[in-house]
Design an enzyme around this catalytic site. Structure first.
Site, short mmCIF file in Angstrom:
data_model
loop_
_atom_site.label_atom_id
_atom_site.label_comp_id
_atom_site.label_asym_id
_atom_site.label_seq_id
_atom_site.Cartn_x
_atom_site.Cartn_y
_atom_site.Cartn_z
N GLU A 166 14.80 8.67 -14.69
CA GLU A 166 14.61 8.89 -13.24
C GLU A 166 15.90 9.35 -12.59
OE1 GLU A 166 16.93 5.30 -12.89
OE2 GLU A 166 15.48 6.00 -14.37
N CYS A 178 16.22 1.95 -21.27
CA CYS A 178 17.35 1.06 -21.07
C CYS A 178 17.09 -0.30 -21.71
CB CYS A 178 17.68 0.96 -19.58
SG CYS A 178 19.34 0.34 -19.24
N HIS A 193 18.44 6.54 -18.33
CA HIS A 193 17.56 6.48 -17.16
C HIS A 193 16.99 7.86 -16.85
CE1 HIS A 193 18.37 2.42 -15.19
NE2 HIS A 193 19.16 2.42 -16.26
#
Length: 392
Positions: A350, A265, A348
C-alpha cells in the site's frame, strides 16, 4: 530548533540515553513528560522517509518503539486527520533533528508539535540524528529512554528506564494494537477477512478496491473466520516478534488450503512460521520508503516501503518458492506456496508513505482468489449469488 509558535517559550532541555550508555542531547517537544521524572522509553529505530512523517508515526507497527527520523527537517507541512493510518499513534516517542516552527500546507489542520501533544506522544528535537543513525546502524536497534534532563540525577533515571525497557523481542505487541471488535471496510466484489495485527487504513482502502473486507481481531479463530465464508484471508502488518502471535499462527494451520491467503510484513512472518519456517531479528530492521526489492522470476526491481525488525530466514520454509529478495542485505522479501493458495511479501504494497511500485500485489490476490474458486464472485464456480463453494 524551537516548538511551533510565533513566540515560542524557552525549550526544555532533554536527553536520549541508549542502553549502552550513549547520550544524545536535545529539547523536549510534543506531550510534556514533566520536569521531575517523566520518561519515555522504547526500542530506538530509525526511519529514512523524506516525507510522510504522520503516516509513519501512526503506523501501529511502531508499538514499543521510539522513531528517529533520518531526514533532518520534519513538520514543515503540518498534520491532517486524513493522513492518520490508525486511531492513534502507538509509538513510544519520536526523535527529530529540526522541528519546523510553522506549518505550510493548505491541507494541514494542526502542526506536528500540537499533534504529538494531543495524542500524548513525547518527542525530543535538536538531536544529532545523523550520529544516532550511524550508531544504531553500527550497533543495532536497542532500548533507550528520553526525557527532561537538567542534571545528573535525571540522567540516572534515564539510565534506569533504558535498562528496564524490554525492547520488542518476546513481547506481545499485537495485543496492544489490534481492533477490539470486527468492522467492515471497502465494497469490492470479493469477500476477504483481514486479520488486524496492526493494519493501516491505507491497506484496508487498497483491499477495499477488490473486496468487501471484514477486519477481525488477532485472536479470531479459524472456525470464526470460516463461518464468515470469505473468498480470501489477509494477514496484515503489525509490531514486534512473530513468535508472540501464536494464536494467528495456530489459526493458519486450519485455514491453509481452505481459502487463499495473502500476508504482508508481520503477516509474512506468521505465515512463514505456520508453514514451518524460522524467524529472526534483523540488526536494525528495515524502516523507510526506498528499500530495493527484486522479484526473482522477472528480475524487476521495486522500490518499496518497509517497517519491520523481524524476518523469516531464507531457506527455512518448506514447500515454497522464494519470490522476492532485498537488494540491501539479501534477506527474504517474499514467497509463494507451491501446493497451497498462499503467498506473502515482507514489505508494504500500500506504501503509505512511499512509492506505489508494489500495489499490483492486491490485484494478484484477486487473481489467486479467482483461480482458487474457479471464477469471479458472480461467475463460474461461485454461483450467481456468490455462494462459497470451491470449484472442483
Amino acid at each position: 530548533m524551537t516548538p511551533a509558535a510565533d513566540n515560542p517559550a524557552a525549550p526544555t532541555a532533554g536527553a536520549l540515553l541508549l542502553t549502552d550508555g550513549t547520550i544524545f542531547e536535545g529539547e523536549m517537544i510534543g506531550a510534556p513528560l514533566g520536569p521531575s521524572g517523566g520518561i519515555a522509553s522504547g526500542e530506538v529505530v530509525f526511519n529514512t522517509v523524506m516525507t510522510g512523517y504522520q503516516e509513519v508515526i501512526t503506523d501501529p507497527s511502531y508499538a514499543g518503539q521510539i522513531i528517529a527520523f533520518t531526514y533532518p527537517h520534519i513538520g514543515n507541512y503540518g498534520t491532517t486527520t486524513a493522513d492518520a493510518e490508525s486511531r492513534r499513534p502507538f509509538c513510544r516517542g519520536v526523535v527529530i533533528r529540526d522541528l519546523a516552527r510553522r506549518r505550510s500546507n493548505w491541507r494541514a489542520d494542526s502542526d506536528l508539535d500540537a499533534y504529538l501533544a494531543r495524542h500524548r506522544v513525547a518527542g525530543i528535537a535538536g538531536v544529532d540524528t545523523r550520529r544516532l543513525t550511524r550508531h544504531v546502524r553500527d550497533h543495532g536497534a536497542m532500548p533507550g529512554a528520553f526525557g527532561p534532563a537538567p542534571d545528573d540525577e535525571a540522567l540516572e533515571r534515564l539510565t534506569a528506564a533504558a535498562t528496564a525497557e524490554p525492547g520488542t523481542a518476546d513481547v506481545d505487541l499485537v495485543g496492544e494494537v489490534t481492533t477490539a471488535e470486527p468492522y467492515t471496510a471497502g465494497d469490492g466484489p470479493w469477500r476477504v477477512v483481514a486479520y488486524d495485527l496492526g493494519i493501516k487504513r491505507a491497506i484496508a482502502a487498497n483491499l477495499g478496491r477488490i473486496a468487501t473486507v471484514e477486519v477481525v481481531p488477532a485472536h479470531t479463530t479459524a472456525d470464526e473466520v470460516l463461518a464468515r465464508e470469505p473468498h480470501g484471508v489477509f494477514l496484515s502488518n503489525g509490531p514486534g516478534d512473530p513468535e508472540m502471535a501464536g494464536s494467528v499462527t495456530d489459526a493458519l494451520g486450519a485455514l491453509l488450503d481452505r481459502v487463499p491467503i495473502f500476508g504482508i510484513c508481520l503477516g509474512q512472518q506468521v505465515l512463514g512460521l505456520a508453514l514451518g519456517g524460522r524467524s529472526y531479528k534483523l540488526p536494525f530492521g528495515h524502516h523507510g520508503g526506498n528499500v530495493p526489492v527484486r522479484e526473482q522470476a522477472t528480475g524487476r526491481v521495486e522500490i518499496t516501503s518497509q517497517n519491520h525488525n523481524f524476518a523469516i530466514e531464507s531457506g527455512s520454509v518448506p514447500g515454497v518458492d522464494e519470490t522476492h529478495v532485498c537488494l540491501n542485505d539479501g534477506s527474504l522479501e517474499g514467497f509463494a506456496c507451491r501446493d497451497l493458495p498462499a503467498f506473502a511479501v515482507q514489505y508494504h504494497p500500500e506504501a503509505s508513505p512511499g512509492p506505489h511500485d508494489s500495489r499490483y500485489l492486491f490485484d494478484r490476490f484477486a487473481d489467486l482468489m479467482s483461480s482458487f474458486w474457479g471464477g469471479t464472485p458472480n461467475g463460474a464456480g461461485l454461483g450467481a449469488g456468490g455462494s462459497h463453494e470451491k470449484a472442483r
